[in-house]
Motif scaffolding. Structure first.
Motif, PDB file in Angstrom:
ATOM      1  N   ALA A   1      44.970  41.809  41.907  1.00  0.00           N
ATOM      2  CA  ALA A   1      44.159  43.022  42.050  1.00  0.00           C
ATOM      3  C   ALA A   1      42.950  42.726  42.905  1.00  0.00           C
ATOM      4  O   ALA A   1      42.456  41.610  42.955  1.00  0.00           O
ATOM      5  N   SER A   2      42.466  43.734  43.570  1.00  0.00           N
ATOM      6  CA  SER A   2      41.291  43.552  44.417  1.00  0.00           C
ATOM      7  C   SER A   2      40.030  43.716  43.611  1.00  0.00           C
ATOM      8  O   SER A   2      40.032  44.284  42.541  1.00  0.00           O
ATOM      9  N   TRP A   3      38.942  43.198  44.155  1.00  0.00           N
ATOM     10  CA  TRP A   3      37.617  43.352  43.528  1.00  0.00           C
ATOM     11  C   TRP A   3      37.066  44.680  43.996  1.00  0.00           C
ATOM     12  O   TRP A   3      36.788  44.862  45.170  1.00  0.00           O
ATOM     13  N   PRO A   4      36.884  45.677  43.128  1.00  0.00           N
ATOM     14  CA  PRO A   4      36.511  47.008  43.626  1.00  0.00           C
ATOM     15  C   PRO A   4      35.017  47.262  43.611  1.00  0.00           C
ATOM     16  O   PRO A   4      34.459  47.667  42.595  1.00  0.00           O
TER      17      PRO A   4
ATOM     18  N   LYS B   1      34.964  34.278  38.459  1.00  0.00           N
ATOM     19  CA  LYS B   1      35.302  33.126  39.290  1.00  0.00           C
ATOM     20  C   LYS B   1      35.815  31.960  38.438  1.00  0.00           C
ATOM     21  O   LYS B   1      36.753  31.264  38.836  1.00  0.00           O
ATOM     22  N   ALA B   2      35.206  31.759  37.269  1.00  0.00           N
ATOM     23  CA  ALA B   2      35.664  30.681  36.387  1.00  0.00           C
ATOM     24  C   ALA B   2      37.066  30.976  35.863  1.00  0.00           C
ATOM     25  O   ALA B   2      37.889  30.059  35.735  1.00  0.00           O
ATOM     26  N   LEU B   3      37.354  32.227  35.553  1.00  0.00           N
ATOM     27  CA  LEU B   3      38.698  32.595  35.108  1.00  0.00           C
ATOM     28  C   LEU B   3      39.724  32.312  36.204  1.00  0.00           C
ATOM     29  O   LEU B   3      40.815  31.797  35.941  1.00  0.00           O
ATOM     30  N   ALA B   4      39.382  32.658  37.440  1.00  0.00           N
ATOM     31  CA  ALA B   4      40.294  32.392  38.554  1.00  0.00           C
ATOM     32  C   ALA B   4      40.482  30.897  38.769  1.00  0.00           C
ATOM     33  O   ALA B   4      41.592  30.422  39.023  1.00  0.00           O
ATOM     34  N   LEU B   5      39.397  30.135  38.642  1.00  0.00           N
ATOM     35  CA  LEU B   5      39.483  28.693  38.796  1.00  0.00           C
ATOM     36  C   LEU B   5      40.358  28.078  37.706  1.00  0.00           C
ATOM     37  O   LEU B   5      41.040  27.073  37.933  1.00  0.00           O
ATOM     38  N   ALA B   6      40.359  28.693  36.521  1.00  0.00           N
ATOM     39  CA  ALA B   6      41.181  28.206  35.413  1.00  0.00           C
ATOM     40  C   ALA B   6      42.654  28.574  35.565  1.00  0.00           C
ATOM     41  O   ALA B   6      43.482  28.156  34.767  1.00  0.00           O
ATOM     42  N   GLY B   7      42.989  29.370  36.583  1.00  0.00           N
ATOM     43  CA  GLY B   7      44.381  29.702  36.827  1.00  0.00           C
ATOM     44  C   GLY B   7      44.783  31.096  36.426  1.00  0.00           C
ATOM     45  O   GLY B   7      45.966  31.434  36.472  1.00  0.00           O
ATOM     46  N   PHE B   8      43.823  31.933  36.009  1.00  0.00           N
ATOM     47  CA  PHE B   8      44.127  33.296  35.603  1.00  0.00           C
ATOM     48  C   PHE B   8      43.905  34.262  36.778  1.00  0.00           C
ATOM     49  O   PHE B   8      43.366  33.890  37.821  1.00  0.00           O
ATOM     50  N   ASP B   9      44.322  35.498  36.571  1.00  0.00           N
ATOM     51  CA  ASP B   9      44.180  36.537  37.594  1.00  0.00           C
ATOM     52  C   ASP B   9      43.272  37.643  37.041  1.00  0.00           C
ATOM     53  O   ASP B   9      43.757  38.634  36.502  1.00  0.00           O
ATOM     54  N   PRO B  10      41.946  37.483  37.151  1.00  0.00           N
ATOM     55  CA  PRO B  10      41.033  38.491  36.599  1.00  0.00           C
ATOM     56  C   PRO B  10      40.840  39.663  37.551  1.00  0.00           C
ATOM     57  O   PRO B  10      40.842  39.494  38.775  1.00  0.00           O
ATOM     58  N   PHE B  11      40.657  40.841  36.984  1.00  0.00           N
ATOM     59  CA  PHE B  11      40.346  42.018  37.792  1.00  0.00           C
ATOM     60  C   PHE B  11      39.462  42.949  36.972  1.00  0.00           C
ATOM     61  O   PHE B  11      39.527  42.962  35.737  1.00  0.00           O
ATOM     62  N   VAL B  12      38.596  43.674  37.653  1.00  0.00           N
ATOM     63  CA  VAL B  12      37.720  44.625  36.974  1.00  0.00           C
ATOM     64  C   VAL B  12      38.565  45.819  36.536  1.00  0.00           C
ATOM     65  O   VAL B  12      39.099  46.552  37.372  1.00  0.00           O
TER      66      VAL B  12
END
Length: 441
Positions: free
Chosen positions: A31-34, A92-103
């Motif tokens: 997902a994109s960062w909106p 950013k920490a979630l993404a670094l941990a290997g997850f796919d975060p989105f707002v």
């Protein structure tokens, strides 16, 4: 957890190693960062760096999608604040941990003052947002999140969205920095506090950034099994480049003291008052002072430091890169920190190598190590605080020792890598069974 290559060169995030899964759904696009219209923010690098292609040996499980929500203000909010920065760094920490975060939503639940009418309006808008999100994910099942994370729910900004969405989708609910305010009376915020406490009880994990928040959660949770300590952190690689500040620091000679804080009634004004009282007892020593900040209490703050004359300089509010420029120019960072949650400025000052002089109050000891990265005085002990300032002013060697300790402490305990490791360790057990993801031994 993804490893971060040196920040001095462009880098890409490698895909987290996973075991093959035959039951996992096909990967969905990130997902994109909106950002909100007109916002100057950008999507964090860790959330938009392309992934290395997977090895062509087996179907690879999709990345775990985490719906992120901040009811106080979204990460894309145009007004800078510590809360906004923490929200961005969490993603950013979630993404670094290997997850796919989105707002997941930018709905704001915050109200500054008690108001039953505004409370009802905020709740109705958030309940409508629940219906909207569920309709979207019913129409696009592949886009459904595997977990929901809410940052900083408290009585002034309760989460009406995450808990019902999680119940409807049968996914785990997680909070970060759920807390309470001590402002006004308990009755004024009772309804919002009840919403937050119900959400915390539902949560599979509640990340706490400071001891006071843990104590609050323990006061109403049946047990503490859902509480996980998460040390406050900053993205050291993403700090803006410090700019050279122009003009004289302040008149006179001696070490340069730097203070940074909003000038508003309450805890901030209290901190300025304590700093002024401490320095007033050191007028016979050489020092200079630069104060960064602005707000409705500026005239009051300037009057507090009238005794310093032209030894004190008030810069007003300045861009972040100029704050860091002043930190590089200063010899020590002095901010009492009354009722401070923990203070991102403390972390930035220590990362640059500034020793800290503060009180051991609220969340300050979580980020400043006494006699390791700074000197902490007992809360409200103005004599001890003045003595600590005098000790730092008198000894370049002591300032250098504590400054080096601060750099090491932030790099070890308060960087993005440390936060990502904590998040990964707590969240993977919640979502591994749902997504088929398993970390390779």
């Amino acid at each position: 957890m993804r490893s971060r290559p040196p920040s001095t060169a462009p880098w890409r995030l490698p895909r987290r190693t996973v075991r093959p899964s035959t039951s996992a759904a096909p990967p969905t696009p990130q997902a994109s960062w909106p950002p909100s219209p007109g916002a100057r923010s950008r999507r964090p690098d860790a959330c938009r760096v392309p992934l290395d292609p997977p090895a062509p040996v087996a179907t690879v499980a999709p990345m775990t999608r985490i719906a992120f929500y901040a009811p106080l203000k979204p990460p894309s909010h145009p007004i800078p604040s510590g809360d906004r920065e923490i929200a961005r760094n969490l993603m950013k920490a979630l993404a670094l941990a290997g997850f796919d975060p989105f707002v997941a939503s930018e709905a704001i639940a915050y109200q500054k003052r008690p108001s039953a009418e505004l409370f009802a309006d905020r709740r109705a808008r958030c309940e409508a947002e629940v219906d909207r999100l569920l309709a979207v994910w019913q129409a696009q099942p592949a886009a459904k999140p595997d977990l929901w994370m809410t940052y900083h729910p408290y009585c002034k900004a309760p989460d009406w969205i995450g808990p019902p969405v999680c119940r409807a989708l049968a996914i785990p609910y997680v909070t970060v920095e759920a807390c309470r305010t001590r402002q006004d009376t308990d009755a004024d915020w009772a309804d919002g506090r009840a919403v937050v406490q119900a959400a915390v009880r539902q949560a599979a994990v509640n990340f706490c950034l400071k001891p006071a928040d843990r104590a609050y959660l323990e006061s109403f949770l049946p047990d503490a099994s859902s509480i996980v300590a998460l040390k406050p952190f900053i993205d050291l690689a993403d700090l803006p480049d410090a700019v050279d500040v122009e003009g004289p620091c302040a008149a006179g000679e001696g070490p340069l003291i730097l203070s940074v804080g909003m000038m508003r009634p309450g805890a901030k004004i209290d901190s300025y008052r304590l700093l002024a009282e401490a320095l007033a007892g050191l007028v016979d020593r050489p020092w200079r002072l630069v104060i960064i900040g602005d707000g409705p209490g500026r005239n009051e703050v300037e009057a507090m430091f009238g005794f310093a004359g032209d030894r004190a300089r008030f810069t007003g509010a300045v861009p972040h890169e100029q704050v860091l420029g002043w930190m590089k120019k200063a010899d020590l960072f002095a901010w009492p920190g009354m009722r401070e949650a923990f203070g991102v400025a403390y972390l930035e000052a220590q990362a640059i190598g500034l020793p800290v002089a503060a009180f051991a109050t609220a969340g300050v000891p979580v980020v400043v190590g006494h006699d390791e990265s700074g000197l902490l005085a007992p809360e409200f002990d103005i004599v001890a605080y003045r003595d600590n300032l005098a000790r730092l002013l008198a000894s370049p060697q002591e300032r250098a020792r504590l400054g080096a300790g601060g750099r090491a402490k932030v790099a070890r305990d308060h960087g993005l890598d440390a936060a990502a490791a904590t998040l990964e360790g707590a969240l993977l057990p919640l979502v591994g069974a749902r997504t088929g993801v398993a970390v390779a031994p």
